[in-house]
Design a protein around this motif. Sequence first.
Motif, short mmCIF file in Angstrom:
data_model
loop_
_atom_site.label_atom_id
_atom_site.label_comp_id
_atom_site.label_asym_id
_atom_site.label_seq_id
_atom_site.Cartn_x
_atom_site.Cartn_y
_atom_site.Cartn_z
N ASP A 50 -7.60 0.20 1.26
CA ASP A 50 -6.15 0.25 1.37
C ASP A 50 -5.63 1.52 0.70
OD1 ASP A 50 -6.36 -0.32 -1.36
OD2 ASP A 50 -5.93 -2.45 -1.07
N LEU A 94 -2.11 -2.79 7.20
CA LEU A 94 -1.27 -1.59 7.20
C LEU A 94 -0.53 -1.42 8.51
CD1 LEU A 94 -3.65 0.83 5.29
CD2 LEU A 94 -1.52 -0.22 4.46
N ASP A 149 1.60 -3.22 9.43
CA ASP A 149 2.98 -3.53 9.07
C ASP A 149 3.55 -2.56 8.04
OD1 ASP A 149 3.49 -5.72 10.74
OD2 ASP A 149 2.28 -7.01 9.42
N GLU A 150 2.74 -1.61 7.61
CA GLU A 150 3.22 -0.62 6.64
C GLU A 150 2.83 0.77 7.12
OE1 GLU A 150 2.46 -1.60 2.44
OE2 GLU A 150 1.38 -3.35 3.21
N HIS A 188 3.93 3.53 6.83
CA HIS A 188 4.15 4.68 5.96
C HIS A 188 3.32 4.61 4.68
CE1 HIS A 188 7.23 6.11 8.62
NE2 HIS A 188 7.78 4.90 8.64
N ALA A 189 2.39 3.67 4.61
CA ALA A 189 1.62 3.47 3.37
C ALA A 189 0.86 4.71 2.94
CB ALA A 189 0.65 2.29 3.55
#
Lengths: 287, 287, 287
Positions: free
Chosen positions: B31, B72, B74-75, B77-78
């Motif tokens: 992650d 990720l 759902d993210e 811009h992580a």
Amino acid sequence: MTDPVFEKLRVACDSGVVTVTIDNPPVNVLDAALMAELRLLLSTVRDDAGAKVIVFDSANPDFFKAHVDMSLIDEPHAFDAIAREVPAGLNVFQALGEMVRNLPQVTLVKLTGVARGGGAEFIAACDMTFAAIESAGLSQVEALMGIVPSGGAMQYLAARMSRNRVLEIILGAELFTAREAADYGWINRALPRSTLDQFVNTLAHNIARLPEGVTSAAKRVLPPADHMGGFLREEAEWARLFANPAAERLIRGALAAGAQTVDGERQMEALLRGLSSGHATTPSDKR
Amino acid sequence: MTDPVFEKLRVACDSGVVTVTIDNPPVNVLDAALMAELRLLLSTVRDDAGAKVIVFDSANPDFFKAHVDMSLIDEPHAFDAIAREVPAGLNVFQALGEMVRNLPQVTLVKLTGVARGGGAEFIAACDMTFAAIESAGLSQVEALMGIVPSGGAMQYLAARMSRNRVLEIILGAELFTAREAADYGWINRALPRSTLDQFVNTLAHNIARLPEGVTSAAKRVLPPADHMGGFLREEAEWARLFANPAAERLIRGALAAGAQTVDGERQMEALLRGLSSGHATTPSDKR
Amino acid sequence: MTDPVFEKLRVACDSGVVTVTIDNPPVNVLDAALMAELRLLLSTVRDDAGAKVIVFDSANPDFFKAHVDMSLIDEPHAFDAIAREVPAGLNVFQALGEMVRNLPQVTLVKLTGVARGGGAEFIAACDMTFAAIESAGLSQVEALMGIVPSGGAMQYLAARMSRNRVLEIILGAELFTAREAADYGWINRALPRSTLDQFVNTLAHNIARLPEGVTSAAKRVLPPADHMGGFLREEAEWARLFANPAAERLIRGALAAGAQTVDGERQMEALLRGLSSGHATTPSDKR
């Protein structure tokens, strides 16, 4: 080719197969005299239309070629005469390999014993190698002397296996068995010692009997790789490391501890590792 | 290097050997936080003259690194902060691999469990990998998510095996055992689990004890291959495929079906294949 | 694709997997008619969006493709029509390989019998090959006919193994078992004959079921190598050798001795070697 020319090589010809048996007791170190004889042999045989295949083996079943003569540390000019003969941009060990790689003939190695350092590099310059499962061994031990190989090892190995495995061979600096060497693609095949002679003999004579022109045509279709860039890098790195006090101390220490004797060479990696670890943290190692 | 900096890595140093143990429960997904810690570690250690060898292993014997964190999706811009730091032309996963490949130190992986996707790519960026015969596994599962790997997998693999076998790994998308991976040259060696610790420990310390300068010289003689062209191609193809509805549906479906849990990850290829085959003929798969 | 078009191929489609069964009794020689059918098939299937994977196998479990039809020595114009269709710089055999290598689909070979010469080259042009341990065999026998392969063999082989092993295959000219071929990276895997069907069938259907676009993307990330330089060299060397009296005598001698019959083909290397050694020292062999 008349045998009396050679003191460290025995040369025999049979139906197009030239067998070159290295005989430089006690452990076949690659010294200036052996290199001079190999160069003479190679420069003669390359123009011999009757020679189709060259098989290299050793008079000593336990040692093919120990490695480059370490006592040359006291004779820094031993190779000067040869160095004047070699093509620009090559050191004498690279030049020996290039002579082998550019032969029109096919070169085979029959390996029953061990070959380290420059001896292993000579083997890697040959077209094919077949090794006895029970007794053969290959090692690039240079790292344990504080240097990197500079006779082509990393170039030749990288052409036949991944960089990952080349780094393991060079930096792990362990003796590889025939099976391990075959698994990594270092050699063509590992064979039972009882069948090695016949396998190599059959292959050599089969190739020698091929219709005229086939062997040289195949070598032209698939020419040797150009390693000049790598040769220059390895020579530069070798020279830089060889100038360190560590290299001289390790090489002299190894000679004092039995290198280049039969007993010392049986455990050469352990012998060198003992010297290396004992001194690795002394200030003189740091640059 | 002080341990408290890291939450997902345990770092230990001993005589020049830095052991980095990945600890990101439950299955060590890659992650953004783990990547940030790995980048911090690598950027610190590369200038640490006392660090000679880096050994990567896992706190979880069953999972080295599951793969990139699928949640990720759902993210999106992580990784933006990291993306701003990486060299032009590289995505964040390629950049992580390049940090590893360009270290002056030698990097070893001790693999007892499985690594898939970006976890397998991280391993392939390291210098050498040794894996437990009984339990280790490697897989590029991206095809089953409707995408191609974009962290260097095909470049790294093509440098160590034929294209024919790379295509089998990428398109077959099966979990390879340690023996299969060694046979294909994906890893250096498959070893019995009972000897793996000692083998890697001995190799790491042997390399760390080499005389000063040898390791970095060897890496300069044989520099990492330039994969920039391939990196650009894989990023372009990944982006095109990732924009398809199929990729999102498969990734969300996998998470719903147990991906990133211990049970789901034990049969990750089967889990993904179930989703993929169930939907493969629906109109939304077609472009 | 309607079967009646083909007399020497059986073509079956199932869920994106096209199975092409070569059926050219008695030993599946690659003659002009078979090549024409293969070219027609390949030029049709490459535009068939429903075809994802092509599996090549043989109606004769003992012979995949014997080799190029040696009786063509009496029909020097048999391939003229095809030669006019192929891209500049390629001979008809190289052109067949390039058609296979440039397909957007994935090509698999299921090999239960032997393939020699141009048959082995066709296999090497395919993406993946899986062979039966008990019965499969691969051989480049051209050297025994006084020529070098000119349908890509040395280029394809050098992309998947060291030059050292390629030279052994080409100049040793022995029949390799499936295990030997897998060890050298010539094929993907050697499998027990009892599991071969299921392995290839599962892999083919798994790939055919991958989400849309993944297969072609992977092939774009890792495009086929450019072998044009090698193709030109091998064609030039082949033509030079084929003009020698030795080649014609060996090919005619082999046909007279049973080549292209089931019995003769079972021991093709021995059959050719007998002819070759018997004549190797006659003056007409020399150039």
